[in-house]
Structures are given as structure tokens and as C-alpha cells.
Design a protein around this motif. Structure first.
Motif, PDB file in Angstrom:
ATOM      1  N   ALA A 282       0.832  -1.205   0.000  1.00 56.94           N
ATOM      2  CA  ALA A 282       0.000   0.000   0.000  1.00 56.94           C
ATOM      3  C   ALA A 282       0.869   1.258   0.000  1.00 56.94           C
ATOM      4  N   GLY A 283       1.922   1.234   0.804  1.00 62.15           N
ATOM      5  CA  GLY A 283       2.837   2.376   0.819  1.00 62.15           C
ATOM      6  C   GLY A 283       3.520   2.582  -0.513  1.00 62.15           C
ATOM      7  N   GLU A 284       3.855   1.485  -1.208  1.00 68.75           N
ATOM      8  CA  GLU A 284       4.490   1.583  -2.516  1.00 68.75           C
ATOM      9  C   GLU A 284       3.550   2.207  -3.543  1.00 68.75           C
ATOM     10  N   ILE A 285       2.239   1.902  -3.440  1.00 68.19           N
ATOM     11  CA  ILE A 285       1.263   2.517  -4.348  1.00 68.19           C
ATOM     12  C   ILE A 285       1.249   4.029  -4.167  1.00 68.19           C
ATOM     13  N   VAL A 286       1.264   4.482  -2.923  1.00 65.58           N
ATOM     14  CA  VAL A 286       1.298   5.919  -2.641  1.00 65.58           C
ATOM     15  C   VAL A 286       2.578   6.541  -3.192  1.00 65.58           C
ATOM     16  N   ASN A 287       3.704   5.830  -3.000  1.00 65.68           N
ATOM     17  CA  ASN A 287       4.977   6.358  -3.503  1.00 65.68           C
ATOM     18  C   ASN A 287       4.982   6.469  -5.032  1.00 65.68           C
ATOM     19  N   ARG A 288       4.326   5.519  -5.709  1.00 63.34           N
ATOM     20  CA  ARG A 288       4.253   5.585  -7.165  1.00 63.34           C
ATOM     21  C   ARG A 288       3.480   6.822  -7.608  1.00 63.34           C
ATOM     22  N   LEU A 289       2.400   7.105  -6.935  1.00 60.46           N
ATOM     23  CA  LEU A 289       1.640   8.315  -7.255  1.00 60.46           C
ATOM     24  C   LEU A 289       2.476   9.566  -7.014  1.00 60.46           C
ATOM     25  N   ARG A 290       3.159   9.611  -5.886  1.00 63.09           N
ATOM     26  CA  ARG A 290       3.973  10.788  -5.559  1.00 63.09           C
ATOM     27  C   ARG A 290       5.093  10.976  -6.568  1.00 63.09           C
ATOM     28  N   GLU A 291       5.716   9.901  -6.999  1.00 62.47           N
ATOM     29  CA  GLU A 291       6.814   9.997  -7.947  1.00 62.47           C
ATOM     30  C   GLU A 291       6.334  10.505  -9.303  1.00 62.47           C
ATOM     31  N   PHE A 292       5.105  10.135  -9.669  1.00 64.25           N
ATOM     32  CA  PHE A 292       4.560  10.603 -10.935  1.00 64.25           C
ATOM     33  C   PHE A 292       4.301  12.102 -10.915  1.00 64.25           C
ATOM     34  N   TYR A 293       3.836  12.596  -9.777  1.00 62.25           N
ATOM     35  CA  TYR A 293       3.410  14.001  -9.735  1.00 62.25           C
ATOM     36  C   TYR A 293       4.191  14.800  -8.704  1.00 62.25           C
ATOM     37  N   ARG A 294       5.436  14.446  -8.472  1.00 62.13           N
ATOM     38  CA  ARG A 294       6.225  15.156  -7.474  1.00 62.13           C
ATOM     39  C   ARG A 294       6.652  16.518  -8.001  1.00 62.13           C
ATOM     40  N   HIS A 295       6.934  17.436  -7.074  1.00 62.37           N
ATOM     41  CA  HIS A 295       7.432  18.770  -7.437  1.00 62.37           C
ATOM     42  C   HIS A 295       8.847  18.649  -7.971  1.00 62.37           C
ATOM     43  N   ARG A 296       9.113  19.275  -9.119  1.00 60.09           N
ATOM     44  CA  ARG A 296      10.450  19.243  -9.701  1.00 60.09           C
ATOM     45  C   ARG A 296      11.024  20.633  -9.756  1.00 60.09           C
ATOM     46  N   LYS A 297      12.316  20.749  -9.510  1.00 61.00           N
ATOM     47  CA  LYS A 297      12.987  22.042  -9.581  1.00 61.00           C
ATOM     48  C   LYS A 297      13.109  22.473 -11.030  1.00 61.00           C
ATOM     49  N   GLY A 298      13.268  23.787 -11.226  1.00 59.66           N
ATOM     50  CA  GLY A 298      13.338  24.317 -12.581  1.00 59.66           C
ATOM     51  C   GLY A 298      14.493  23.732 -13.381  1.00 59.66           C
ATOM     52  N   ARG A 299      15.666  23.606 -12.802  1.00 52.50           N
ATOM     53  CA  ARG A 299      16.831  23.102 -13.528  1.00 52.50           C
ATOM     54  C   ARG A 299      17.516  22.040 -12.665  1.00 52.50           C
ATOM     55  N   GLU A 300      17.040  20.810 -12.744  1.00 53.95           N
ATOM     56  CA  GLU A 300      17.650  19.737 -11.985  1.00 53.95           C
ATOM     57  C   GLU A 300      18.890  19.234 -12.727  1.00 53.95           C
ATOM     58  N   ALA A 559      10.498  19.402  -1.948  1.00 56.77           N
ATOM     59  CA  ALA A 559      10.522  20.872  -1.947  1.00 56.77           C
ATOM     60  C   ALA A 559      11.721  21.428  -1.189  1.00 56.77           C
ATOM     61  N   ASN A 560      12.597  20.505  -0.703  1.00 55.91           N
ATOM     62  CA  ASN A 560      13.766  20.925   0.094  1.00 55.91           C
ATOM     63  C   ASN A 560      13.335  21.816   1.263  1.00 55.91           C
ATOM     64  N   GLU A 561      12.303  21.364   1.950  1.00 61.22           N
ATOM     65  CA  GLU A 561      11.708  22.154   3.029  1.00 61.22           C
ATOM     66  C   GLU A 561      12.044  21.510   4.371  1.00 61.22           C
ATOM     67  N   ARG A 562      12.582  22.309   5.285  1.00 64.83           N
ATOM     68  CA  ARG A 562      12.865  21.835   6.643  1.00 64.83           C
ATOM     69  C   ARG A 562      12.710  22.990   7.615  1.00 64.83           C
ATOM     70  N   PRO A 563      11.845  22.853   8.621  1.00 67.39           N
ATOM     71  CA  PRO A 563      11.739  23.904   9.641  1.00 67.39           C
ATOM     72  C   PRO A 563      13.088  24.118  10.327  1.00 67.39           C
TER      73      PRO A 563
END
Length: 607
Positions: A282-300, A559-563
Motif C-alpha cells: 500500500a505504501g508503494e502505491i502511494v509512492n508511485r503516485l507521488r513519484e509521478f506528480y512530485r514537485h520538480r525544480k526548474g533546472r535539476e 521541496a527541500n523544506e525543513r523547519p
């Protein structure tokens, strides 16, 4: 050679109360022209020379016998446009104005008039004359009796001077007029240029606005295209997710409703292992969705990509559409692989995965009655080739030539026309090419060639062996009771003393009252979120390690986000080994550099 006479005509005004003087000046200044011509010819014969060209001025003499009459004649000459060049004025002219006063009056009317004052008396001293008339270059004195040559010289010199003065003035006036006209033209041109510049700037601003709107619209349409693809997979993934839940729910039901099964340790262990496997699926299914629509940086930065593994990922990712949904509609689609041993390429794995998913979706839509999709990879020393073929409806030559254009679609309102154009853009960014072979009724083949490139080496930190940790005092802050209990049990397995807090405010209060070596905090909590809790705790003890355990972990990493007050981010769900590694790393960070902010880290717990 014939004598040539060039005449210049000037008007001279004689003002004298003696009429005989007027006749004398006429005889001197206006001789008969025939005599002049005869004299020239006689000179030529006498001296045996060719006839010389003689330049002479022609004088037109007018008379006035009093100063007042002279002034009136000057006024009339100006009004008629035939001004006098020179005036010969006598000093004594009773009973009217004398010559000095007359000259003053004349200059008040005509400032250019050249004046010769004739006198036989010393009525005025030079200083008196200067006092009355000023030191002017327009004034000459001629004492009576005067010489004929002297009169001719004065007349020629003063009239020529008058002509030159007027000529210079006219030239200056013409020049000023030309400058004024040119200045006016330049001002008009400048104003026109300013208007054009303003219009250009306004047009540029409108263009920038239109371009921004176009980029925003394009981004929205691309977003919609991705959402459409994601929506197409959603129902199939829901099917797979429900299958995973069947294992979790079914096996747990068997244990709960038949407690006697717990006595059979082998069966219980098998059930628990199957539950664990289903949860990871089940966790892998969620990860597949996230990988398909993850946030990408402008110039990776391009990294090393295994194309064959990417194919495997794309097949798994799209399986709900080409298999599950198709079978639900009684459509049979077979997907075959022919993957040769190809070298890694330099690229963006996420973008290349998107290329594959779009091509697979395109193939599925081209086979409404079912068929076969074949994915091939092969390569040589210069490039790696990816082929995606289908046995669908195929394309006409016109459609094949235009199918990569943005917004071109044959699906009507059901298509955006951006799927294949996105594929083309990604392939171009990877310096690759795309060719299409298609035949109506037989199917299509998309051939993508990407040049081999050496990926930039990425520094990899060597794995550090985990050191055995001393028993820690850990505060677990989460508003979900089940999460608190599971994390607490994970920690207690390693001998740590654990205290739990129900939400952010409870966590801060318990931290103030106790002493802790580590804090594990959720992020999304009501009233006081995890960021605020971490900040409050760090204000009390800046050196206490803080681990954020959150379901947003993967998104925060992308998103490279960390408090600022958090040392480590751990994504949910987390395994015992994943949590153990996170605790060890957080403690190690503070043991290495106490009191300093550590770099953002995210532990990807194997789920």
C-alpha cells in the motif's frame, strides 16, 4: 573685346537748403553712361590694351531742402520698400533742423542709413557731435569745398558698406529662419520619437503581459494534462490499494475473530508477515503516485539513469490503466518487453518516466478494442534507443506530422493536445530525437534516441556504522493515539524511556516539566503544529535533537523544506529499522556539532 559694365543701383538722398549743391552732386554721382563707355574705349586704344571690364555703381539722387522734408522722404522710401543707402546732409539749413538734429531723426527711422555731413563751418566740436550722435561708424564728415574723387569714393564705399550690412543681415535672418525651421522639425521629430518610444514600451509591456498569460495558461494546461493522466490511473490504483487493504483487514480479522490461531505461532507469524507485506505494498502505491506528480525544480542536474529500470517502473506505474481498467471493460491489452543490455544515460529520471507513461497512455488510447504494446531498448557506442509500439488504429501522414505540435489533438473535447508535445520537449532537453512510424489500421511506433553522456559524478557519503545508543529519554508528540502508541513501542524495544503527548500544547508543557534527550514530533496537528512545537522546545533547550515524523515527509524532501528548529525529517509510515536509524542520526548530529544547525535530512524508511 567689348566693354562690360555691371551696374549696382543705390538711392542717395541729398538734404541741403542750397539748390546748387544738389546739381553738383548729380553731376558727380550721375555722369552720362555714354561718356563713361567712350572713356573706357579711348583708354584701351591709347594704351593698346583690351577693353577692361568696368564695374560701376549707379546712383539715384533725390533731393530734400530741409531736415523735416528729408525725414519724410526716408519714411516714404521705407514704406515703398526702396530705402536710401546714403544721405548727404548739410549742417546749416535755416530755418529748420540743422544737420546734427536731422541725422538724429533720420537714424531713429532708419538705423542702417549711412550719413555724410557736409559743412564749411565749425558749428560743433567733435566732442559735441559724439555727445549728440554717439561714436558711430555710419557717420562721415566732408568739409566744403570737397573734391569730386573724394565724393565718388565716399559714395562707392558707403553704399557698398550699406549693401553688405543688409546682405549680412538678410543672410543672418535666413540662417536664423533655417535654424528655427530645422529646430522645429527636430522638435516635431523628437516628439514623434517620444510618442513612438512610449508606444513601443506600452506594446512591450502588453507583450510581456500576454507572454506571462500564455506561460501561465500553458502551465495550467500542462498541469491539467498531468492531472488527467493521474486521474486515469487513480481508479486502477484504488483497485490495487483495496487489494492491499484486503490482506491487512482480512488477516487481522482472522486473528481477532479466531483467537485460537494465536496459539499457533507459525500461523500467527505467517499472518503478521502477510499483513506487513500488504502494508508495504500500500505504501508503494502511494509512492508511485507521488513519484509521478512530485514537485520538480526548474533546472535539476542530470544524473545517471538506468533506462531498463525506468521501463520497469513505468510499466508498474501504468498497470492500473493498461491492465486493471482495461480488464474492467473486458478489453485485453498485453504489454511485452524486449530490453537489451544498455549503458546508463545522463538524464532526469522523473521526466523520462513521464515520457514513458505518456507513450503508454497514448498506446492504450489507440487500442480501444485491445491489442499489444511492445517496449524495446537497445544501444550502441553513441546512443541509446527506446521504442514504444502498439497495434492500434495508427495515424494518417497528416496526423503523424502534426501530433507533436502543442494543442493538436484528434480526441476532441477529451484531449488537451499536450501529451506528445510534452514528450517532445523532454526529449529535446535531453538532446535526443524522436521519430514516428505509423500506418492506419496497423499501429504506431515511437522511436526515441538519446545520446550517451557521462553523468556528472555525484559525491556519496560513505555509510557510517550505527553505534549502539544508550537508553534515551524520548518525548513523542502526536495527535493520533495509534501513531503515539506504535512509535512508543518501537522505541521501547531498544530500551528507551518514552513519554507521549497528545498534541502540540501538551508536548510543550511536558517538555517544560521533564528532561528529555530526544523529541519526536508530528507536523500536522491542531492548535499548535509541529513547526511551532519544535521552535518552542528549542527556545528552552537549543541542543535537544528534534525529529519530525510526518506524512508530508516525501513532499517536504522534494521541496527541500525543513523547519529551522528540526534536525531530521522522517516520512510516515516508518519501520522499526527506519526509526532506529533516524534516532541514531539525530543523536549523532548533535554529538558531532553541538549547538549548531545541521543540514536538512530526510530518512526514507523502508515501508
Amino acid at each position: 573685346m567689348n566693354n562690360q559694365v555691371f551696374n549696382k543701383s543705390y538711392r542717395i538722398l541729398v538734404i541741403d537748403d542750397n539748390r546748387a549743391i544738389h546739381e553738383d552732386f548729380r553731376k558727380i554721382l550721375c555722369p552720362p553712361s555714354a561718356d563713361t563707355t567712350a572713356l573706357g574705349e579711348a583708354e584701351a586704344k591709347l594704351f593698346d590694351e583690351p577693353t577692361r571690364v568696368r564695374q560701376s555703381a549707379v546712383f539715384e539722387i533725390d533731393s530734400a531742402y530741409q531736415g523735416e522734408e528729408g525725414l519724410e522722404r526716408v519714411r516714404q522710401s521705407l514704406q515703398s520698400g526702396r530705402p536710401y543707402a546714403m544721405a548727404i546732409v548739410d549742417v546749416r539749413m535755416p530755418p529748420g533742423w540743422d544737420g546734427i538734429e536731422t541725422t538724429q531723426k533720420l537714424w531713429e527711422v532708419d538705423a542702417d542709413l549711412q550719413v555724410v555731413i557736409c559743412t564749411a563751418y565749425s558749428d560743433y566740436s567733435w566732442d559735441e557731435i559724439i555727445a549728440k550722435l554717439g561714436n558711430s561708424d555710419r557717420l562721415l564728415f566732408l568739409k566744403k569745398p570737397f573734391d569730386t574723387v573724394e565724393i565718388l569714393q565716399l559714395a562707392n564705399a558707403l553704399t557698398e558698406k550699406w549693401r553688405l550690412i543688409r546682405q549680412v543681415r538678410n543672410q543672418m535672418a535666413d540662417l536664423e529662419r533655417s535654424v528655427r525651421d530645422r529646430t522645429q522639425e527636430l522638435q516635431v521629430t523628437n516628439e514623434r520619437l517620444l510618442v513612438e518610444i512610449a508606444e513601443h514600451r506600452e506594446s512591450e509591456q502588453r507583450l510581456q503581459h500576454v507572454l506571462k498569460e500564455l506561460r501561465d495558461t500553458q502551465q495550467c494546461v500542462i498541469q491539467q494534462e498531468r492531472l488527467r493522466a493521474l486521474g486515469g490511473m487513480a481508479s486502477g490504483m484504488a483497485h490495487d490499494f483495496n487489494n492491499a487493504l484486503v490482506g491487512i483487514l482480512g488477516l487481522s480479522e482472522l486473528l481477532l475473530h479466531h483467537p485460537e490461531n494465536l496459539d499457533d505461532k507459525q500461523k500467527t507469524k505467517r499472518y503478521v508477515e502477510m499483513i506487513n507485506t500488504s502494508a508495504k505494498d500500500a505504501g508503494e502505491i502511494v509512492n508511485r503516485l507521488r513519484e509521478f506528480y512530485r514537485h520538480r525544480k526548474g533546472r535539476e542536474v542530470f544524473g545517471k539513469v538506468d533506462l531498463n529500470q525506468l521501463v520497469e517502473d513505468a510499466i508498474s506505474l501504468t498497470q492500473p490503466m493498461w491492465k486493471t481498467q482495461a480488464e474492467a471493460k473486458n478489453i485485453s491489452i498485453t504489454l511485452q518487453k524486449d530490453l537489451q543490455n544498455v549503458p546508463p544515460i545522463a538524464g532526469d529520471a522523473g521526466e523520462l518516466r513521464e515520457v514513458l507513461t505518456n507513450l503508454i497512455f497514448n498506446a492504450v488510447e489507440a487500442m480501444p478494442r485491445g491489442g499489444t504494446i511492445v517496449i524495446r531498448t537497445h544501444g550502441d557506442d553513441s546512443q541509446v534507443t527506446l521504442e514504444v509500439s502498439d497495434t492500434g488504429t495508427g495515424m494518417t501522414d497528416e496526423v503523424r506530422q502534426r501530433c507533436l505540435e502543442p494543442f493538436f489533438t484528434t480526441k476532441g473535447a477529451h484531449g488537451t493536445g499536450l501529451g506528445l508535445s510534452m514528450v517532445y520537449g523532454i526529449v529535446q532537453r535531453h538532446q535526443g530525437t524522436i521519430d514516428i512510424k505509423s500506418e492506419v489500421g496497423k499501429g504506431s511506433t515511437f522511436i526515441i534516441r538519446i545520446p550517451r553522456q557521462l553523468a556528472k559524478p555525484q559525491s556519496v557519503l560513505p555509510a557510517q556504522p550505527l553505534k549502539a545508543l544508550e537508553h534515551l529519554r524520548v518525548l513523542v508528540v502526536d495527535d493520533e493515539a495509534m501513531v503515539r502508541n506504535i512509535i512508543s513501542e518501537y522505541l521501547k524495544i531498544d530500551g528507551h524511556a518514552v513519554e507521549v503527548a497528545d498534541g502540540g500544547r501538551d508536548g510543550v508543557e511536558k517538555f517544560h516539566k521533564g528532561q528529555f534527550d530526544l523529541v519526536v514530533v508530528d507536523r500536522a496537528m491542531p492548535d499548535m503544529n509541529g513547526d511551532q512545537v519544535a521552535t518552542a522546545i528549542r527556545s528552552v533547550d537549543p541542543n535537544v535533537p528534534v525529529v519530525m515524523l510526518t506524512g508530508f515527509g516525501a513532499m517536504m524532501r522534494d521541496a527541500n523544506e525543513r523547519p529551522a528548529a528540526v534536525d531530521l525529517i522522517v516520512g510516515k509510515p516508518v519501520t522499526i529499522d527506519g526509526l532506529r536509524a533516524a534516532v541514531a542520526e539525530a543523536i549523532g548530529l548533535h554529538a558531532t556539532s553541538p549547538g549548531q544547525s545541521s543540514p536538512a535530512r530526510l530518512v526514507e524508511a523502508g515501508v
